[in-house]
Design a protein around this motif. Structure first.
Motif, PDB file in Angstrom:
ATOM      1  N   ILE A 286      -4.268  -5.199  13.162  1.00 63.16           N
ATOM      2  CA  ILE A 286      -3.598  -3.362  12.541  1.00 63.16           C
ATOM      3  C   ILE A 286      -5.441  -2.912  11.645  1.00 63.16           C
ATOM      4  CG2 ILE A 286      -2.252  -4.571  11.298  1.00 63.16           C
ATOM      5  CD1 ILE A 286      -2.021  -0.899  12.837  1.00 63.16           C
ATOM      6  N   CYS A 287      -5.454  -2.520  11.295  1.00 57.27           N
ATOM      7  CA  CYS A 287      -6.027  -2.315  10.116  1.00 57.27           C
ATOM      8  C   CYS A 287      -5.666  -1.171   8.851  1.00 57.27           C
ATOM      9  CB  CYS A 287      -7.820  -2.036  10.584  1.00 57.27           C
ATOM     10  SG  CYS A 287      -8.717  -3.125  10.944  1.00 57.27           S
ATOM     11  N   PHE A 288      -5.664  -1.502   7.825  1.00 58.81           N
ATOM     12  CA  PHE A 288      -5.474  -0.566   6.339  1.00 58.81           C
ATOM     13  C   PHE A 288      -6.578  -0.062   6.382  1.00 58.81           C
ATOM     14  CE2 PHE A 288      -1.788  -3.659   7.490  1.00 58.81           C
ATOM     15  CZ  PHE A 288      -0.837  -2.311   7.537  1.00 58.81           C
ATOM     16  N   MET A 289      -6.610   1.850   7.041  1.00 61.69           N
ATOM     17  CA  MET A 289      -7.275   2.119   6.327  1.00 61.69           C
ATOM     18  C   MET A 289      -7.537   3.094   5.147  1.00 61.69           C
ATOM     19  SD  MET A 289      -9.671   1.739   8.929  1.00 61.69           S
ATOM     20  CE  MET A 289     -10.546   2.916   8.715  1.00 61.69           C
ATOM     21  N   VAL A 290      -8.220   2.872   4.167  1.00 59.22           N
ATOM     22  CA  VAL A 290      -8.097   3.923   2.867  1.00 59.22           C
ATOM     23  C   VAL A 290      -8.843   4.904   1.903  1.00 59.22           C
ATOM     24  CG1 VAL A 290      -7.942   3.201   0.706  1.00 59.22           C
ATOM     25  CG2 VAL A 290      -6.590   1.622   1.700  1.00 59.22           C
ATOM     26  N   ASP A 291      -9.082   6.013   2.265  1.00 58.46           N
ATOM     27  CA  ASP A 291      -9.482   7.040   1.950  1.00 58.46           C
ATOM     28  C   ASP A 291     -10.712   7.269   3.366  1.00 58.46           C
ATOM     29  OD1 ASP A 291     -10.795   9.012   0.389  1.00 58.46           O
ATOM     30  OD2 ASP A 291     -12.190   7.371  -0.748  1.00 58.46           O
ATOM     31  N   HIS A 292     -10.145   7.062   4.227  1.00 52.90           N
ATOM     32  CA  HIS A 292     -10.717   7.070   5.261  1.00 52.90           C
ATOM     33  C   HIS A 292     -12.030   5.485   5.861  1.00 52.90           C
ATOM     34  CE1 HIS A 292      -9.235  11.002   6.131  1.00 52.90           C
ATOM     35  NE2 HIS A 292      -9.494  11.377   5.135  1.00 52.90           N
TER      36      HIS A 292
ATOM     37  N   LEU B 145       1.543  -1.280  -0.401  1.00 58.99           N
ATOM     38  CA  LEU B 145      -0.186  -0.413   0.074  1.00 58.99           C
ATOM     39  C   LEU B 145       0.884   1.014  -0.103  1.00 58.99           C
ATOM     40  CD1 LEU B 145      -2.888  -0.849   2.367  1.00 58.99           C
ATOM     41  CD2 LEU B 145      -2.659  -0.963   0.644  1.00 58.99           C
ATOM     42  N   SER B 146       2.248   0.939  -0.105  1.00 58.68           N
ATOM     43  CA  SER B 146       2.983   2.118   0.084  1.00 58.68           C
ATOM     44  C   SER B 146       2.979   2.820  -0.553  1.00 58.68           C
ATOM     45  CB  SER B 146       4.572   1.786   0.291  1.00 58.68           C
ATOM     46  OG  SER B 146       4.598   1.524  -0.627  1.00 58.68           O
ATOM     47  N   ASP B 147       2.489   2.821  -1.843  1.00 59.83           N
ATOM     48  CA  ASP B 147       2.094   4.057  -3.425  1.00 59.83           C
ATOM     49  C   ASP B 147       1.157   5.231  -2.852  1.00 59.83           C
ATOM     50  OD1 ASP B 147       0.788   1.846  -4.405  1.00 59.83           O
ATOM     51  OD2 ASP B 147       0.844   1.831  -6.323  1.00 59.83           O
ATOM     52  N   ARG B 148       0.459   4.350  -1.932  1.00 61.27           N
ATOM     53  CA  ARG B 148      -0.988   5.287  -1.394  1.00 61.27           C
ATOM     54  C   ARG B 148      -0.731   6.151  -0.461  1.00 61.27           C
ATOM     55  NH1 ARG B 148      -5.321   3.225  -4.126  1.00 61.27           N
ATOM     56  NH2 ARG B 148      -6.851   4.290  -2.642  1.00 61.27           N
ATOM     57  N   GLU B 149      -1.298   7.866  -0.790  1.00 66.28           N
ATOM     58  CA  GLU B 149      -0.869   8.477   0.338  1.00 66.28           C
ATOM     59  C   GLU B 149      -2.519   8.662   0.886  1.00 66.28           C
ATOM     60  OE1 GLU B 149       0.461  12.250  -1.406  1.00 66.28           O
ATOM     61  OE2 GLU B 149       1.328  11.472  -2.634  1.00 66.28           O
ATOM     62  N   ASP B 150      -3.057   7.830   1.398  1.00 67.69           N
ATOM     63  CA  ASP B 150      -4.584   7.962   1.608  1.00 67.69           C
ATOM     64  C   ASP B 150      -4.780   6.504   2.329  1.00 67.69           C
ATOM     65  OD1 ASP B 150      -4.899   5.965  -0.462  1.00 67.69           O
ATOM     66  OD2 ASP B 150      -7.191   6.247  -1.802  1.00 67.69           O
ATOM     67  N   VAL B 151      -3.738   5.682   2.749  1.00 63.18           N
ATOM     68  CA  VAL B 151      -3.638   5.705   3.896  1.00 63.18           C
ATOM     69  C   VAL B 151      -3.516   5.435   5.208  1.00 63.18           C
ATOM     70  CG1 VAL B 151      -2.590   2.853   4.327  1.00 63.18           C
ATOM     71  CG2 VAL B 151      -3.307   3.544   2.217  1.00 63.18           C
ATOM     72  N   THR B 152      -4.360   4.552   6.204  1.00 66.60           N
ATOM     73  CA  THR B 152      -3.961   4.469   7.743  1.00 66.60           C
ATOM     74  C   THR B 152      -4.118   3.570   8.335  1.00 66.60           C
ATOM     75  OG1 THR B 152      -6.011   5.955   8.213  1.00 66.60           O
ATOM     76  CG2 THR B 152      -4.718   7.344   7.833  1.00 66.60           C
ATOM     77  N   GLU B 153      -3.627   4.183   9.386  1.00 62.63           N
ATOM     78  CA  GLU B 153      -3.456   2.314  10.312  1.00 62.63           C
ATOM     79  C   GLU B 153      -4.505   2.670  10.987  1.00 62.63           C
ATOM     80  OE1 GLU B 153       0.095   0.762  10.652  1.00 62.63           O
ATOM     81  OE2 GLU B 153       0.280   1.754   8.416  1.00 62.63           O
ATOM     82  N   LYS B 154      -5.317   1.709  11.653  1.00 61.76           N
ATOM     83  CA  LYS B 154      -5.920   1.833  12.612  1.00 61.76           C
ATOM     84  C   LYS B 154      -5.849   0.385  13.771  1.00 61.76           C
ATOM     85  CE  LYS B 154     -10.533   4.484  14.714  1.00 61.76           C
ATOM     86  NZ  LYS B 154     -11.555   4.055  14.183  1.00 61.76           N
ATOM     87  N   GLU B 155      -5.531   0.443  15.010  1.00 58.80           N
ATOM     88  CA  GLU B 155      -5.747  -0.957  15.560  1.00 58.80           C
ATOM     89  C   GLU B 155      -7.077  -1.415  16.055  1.00 58.80           C
ATOM     90  OE1 GLU B 155      -3.048  -1.072  19.512  1.00 58.80           O
ATOM     91  OE2 GLU B 155      -2.280  -1.137  18.464  1.00 58.80           O
ATOM     92  N   MET B 156      -7.257  -2.516  15.543  1.00 59.98           N
ATOM     93  CA  MET B 156      -8.695  -3.236  15.469  1.00 59.98           C
ATOM     94  C   MET B 156      -9.068  -4.192  15.326  1.00 59.98           C
ATOM     95  SD  MET B 156     -10.166  -0.524  12.662  1.00 59.98           S
ATOM     96  CE  MET B 156     -12.160  -0.527  12.919  1.00 59.98           C
ATOM     97  N   PHE B 157     -10.480  -5.352  15.625  1.00 55.45           N
ATOM     98  CA  PHE B 157     -10.436  -6.588  15.503  1.00 55.45           C
ATOM     99  C   PHE B 157      -9.127  -7.526  15.539  1.00 55.45           C
ATOM    100  CE2 PHE B 157     -12.490  -4.700  12.188  1.00 55.45           C
ATOM    101  CZ  PHE B 157     -14.396  -4.923  12.115  1.00 55.45           C
ATOM    102  N   SER B 158      -8.371  -7.005  17.275  1.00 60.73           N
ATOM    103  CA  SER B 158      -7.335  -7.396  17.337  1.00 60.73           C
ATOM    104  C   SER B 158      -6.327  -7.532  16.867  1.00 60.73           C
ATOM    105  CB  SER B 158      -7.604  -8.977  17.884  1.00 60.73           C
ATOM    106  OG  SER B 158      -8.871  -9.683  18.730  1.00 60.73           O
TER     107      SER B 158
ATOM    108  N   CYS C 216      -9.575  -5.858  -2.049  1.00 65.29           N
ATOM    109  CA  CYS C 216      -9.810  -5.015  -1.267  1.00 65.29           C
ATOM    110  C   CYS C 216      -9.551  -3.518  -1.900  1.00 65.29           C
ATOM    111  CB  CYS C 216      -8.406  -4.906   0.114  1.00 65.29           C
ATOM    112  SG  CYS C 216      -8.665  -6.479   1.346  1.00 65.29           S
ATOM    113  N   LEU C 217      -8.967  -3.020  -2.629  1.00 65.03           N
ATOM    114  CA  LEU C 217      -8.417  -1.967  -3.382  1.00 65.03           C
ATOM    115  C   LEU C 217      -9.561  -1.112  -4.362  1.00 65.03           C
ATOM    116  CD1 LEU C 217      -4.608  -1.430  -3.433  1.00 65.03           C
ATOM    117  CD2 LEU C 217      -6.460  -0.278  -1.721  1.00 65.03           C
ATOM    118  N   GLU C 218     -10.232  -2.944  -4.867  1.00 63.32           N
ATOM    119  CA  GLU C 218     -10.853  -2.325  -6.325  1.00 63.32           C
ATOM    120  C   GLU C 218     -11.884  -2.654  -5.458  1.00 63.32           C
ATOM    121  OE1 GLU C 218     -12.953  -6.608  -8.891  1.00 63.32           O
ATOM    122  OE2 GLU C 218     -10.809  -6.014  -8.709  1.00 63.32           O
ATOM    123  N   PHE C 219     -12.708  -2.979  -4.050  1.00 58.09           N
ATOM    124  CA  PHE C 219     -14.120  -2.482  -3.490  1.00 58.09           C
ATOM    125  C   PHE C 219     -14.168  -1.271  -3.017  1.00 58.09           C
ATOM    126  CE2 PHE C 219     -16.375  -3.266  -0.062  1.00 58.09           C
ATOM    127  CZ  PHE C 219     -18.244  -2.691  -0.570  1.00 58.09           C
TER     128      PHE C 219
END
Length: 113
Positions: free
Chosen positions: A30-36, A15-28, A99-102
């Motif tokens: 680490i989740c990668f959020m794309v476009d929030h 996911l490193s080439d995207r600028e809209d990725v953030t990380e959040k701890e959830m579901f026991s 995942c990115l497609e959806f």
């Protein structure tokens, strides 16, 4: 929170080439959020993938994942992918790409306020 750091780093790299990725701890893990929006999570040694109900049906038939359950209910857009289905970078990229497609069609979660 115990999750496979190496797997998380591989997802992070894909996911490193995207600028809209953030990380959040959830579901026991680490989740990668794309476009929030929740896109893909590393939970233990598995992936939680948000791929949409149409792709869920296809992938369940392929036998390389299982439904995500929440309080006895199937979460229609999500699947858990076991480590054996992502044991190389090509397989992992396949799931990240799904995942990115959806993601553009995924609904944004309501903010808890």
């Amino acid at each position: 929170m115990a999750y496979d750091e190496q797997l998380a780093n591989q997802v992070r790299e894909l996911l490193s080439d995207r600028e809209d990725v953030t990380e959040k701890e959830m579901f026991s893990g680490i989740c990668f959020m794309v476009d929030h929006k929740m896109c893909i999570c590393v939970s233990g040694t598995e992936l939680l993938c948000r791929i949409g109900s149409a792709k869920v049906g296809v992938e369940l038939e392929n036998g390389n994942c299982r439904n995500m359950m929440n309080n006895g209910r199937i979460m229609k857009d999500y699947v858990y992918v076991e480590d054996t289905a992502i044991d190389n970078l090509k397989k992992l990229k396949y799931w990240v790409d799904l995942c990115l497609e959806f993601n553009p069609m995924a609904k944004l979660s309501k903010k808890k306020g």
